[in-house]
Design an enzyme around this catalytic site. Sequence first.
Site, PDB file in Angstrom:
ATOM      1  N   GLY A  89       0.797  -1.229   0.000  1.00 56.76           N
ATOM      2  CA  GLY A  89       0.000   0.000   0.000  1.00 56.76           C
ATOM      3  C   GLY A  89       0.824   1.271   0.000  1.00 56.76           C
ATOM      4  CB  SER A  90       4.268   2.186  -0.997  1.00 59.82           C
ATOM      5  OG  SER A  90       4.362   1.836  -2.349  1.00 59.82           O
ATOM      6  CG  ASN A  91       1.295   3.430  -5.741  1.00 59.56           C
ATOM      7  OD1 ASN A  91       1.640   4.472  -6.295  1.00 59.56           O
ATOM      8  ND2 ASN A  91       1.821   2.250  -6.038  1.00 59.56           N
ATOM      9  CE  LYS A 127      -7.812 -12.978  -4.733  1.00 64.73           C
ATOM     10  NZ  LYS A 127      -7.603 -14.364  -5.144  1.00 64.73           N
ATOM     11  CB  ILE A 182     -12.526  -5.118 -10.920  1.00 69.13           C
ATOM     12  CG1 ILE A 182     -11.357  -4.535 -10.099  1.00 69.13           C
ATOM     13  CG2 ILE A 182     -13.796  -4.339 -10.659  1.00 69.13           C
ATOM     14  CD1 ILE A 182     -11.555  -4.534  -8.607  1.00 69.13           C
ATOM     15  CG  HIS A 241       0.505  -1.902 -15.874  1.00 63.53           C
ATOM     16  ND1 HIS A 241       0.141  -3.189 -15.508  1.00 63.53           N
ATOM     17  CD2 HIS A 241       1.511  -2.034 -16.773  1.00 63.53           C
ATOM     18  CE1 HIS A 241       0.902  -4.056 -16.176  1.00 63.53           C
ATOM     19  NE2 HIS A 241       1.733  -3.375 -16.948  1.00 63.53           N
ATOM     20  CD  GLU A 295       4.010   2.042  -9.490  1.00 64.56           C
ATOM     21  OE1 GLU A 295       3.095   1.801  -8.701  1.00 64.56           O
ATOM     22  OE2 GLU A 295       4.749   1.155  -9.942  1.00 64.56           O
TER      23      GLU A 295
END
Length: 204
Positions: free
Chosen positions: A14-16, A94, A96, A112, A182
């Site tokens: 979860g760094s973004n 996962k 969607i 991406h 990112e």
Amino acid sequence: MQNLKLGFFASHNGSNVKAILENIKNGYLNAQPKIIISNNPNAGVLEIARARKIPAFCLNAKNYPEKYNSLNEAILGTLTEHQVNLIVLAGYMKKISPALIAVYKNRILNIHPALLPKFGGEGMYGEFVHQAVLASDDTETGATIHLVTPEYDEGRILGQCQVPRYKNDTVETLSQRVLRFEHTLYSQVLKDIELSLINLDEEK
Ligand code: GRF
């Protein structure tokens, strides 16, 4: 698009997500982080959510709440309950569901770690993307934010940034460099959405 009410989906670190939350906190982004959803009970992103008191949900095929008949229903119900109007995928592993894509048409973003349409598609995630870049002759790679459609990595591109690839790069050094870019790119694209400089409903 004003009044961004964000629902984050992530499976690992979860760094973004963290970078976007920082940009909300410091005032760069005018958005509300509504919920964080993960399929992985051990995901670091759930810790980030708890530390910041953002409602966090681990929803997967094994453990969705009883009041829902299926995982997809649980995900949609949770988003609706928290009034999410924009879904931010950041390392969510996962697929969607088409039903969710239909309800949130043009309102689901993904990041991406390459310059789509290069190095995208089914099976192209994480280190596989960087391995493919290193196996090519490309001297640069990058990151892409795109809308999510039922086909992997094929939705409209909303933003990209280029990242140099160096001769001695390994998957580790390249992925770390791309990740740092990112962290800036995602918030820039969200800012453009907030300012209506990007119209999410425009045709591709
Ligand atoms: C990023 O490289 C992103 O491009 C990919 O998954 C990774 C997530 O990293 N989809 P993090 O969990 O945000 O650190």
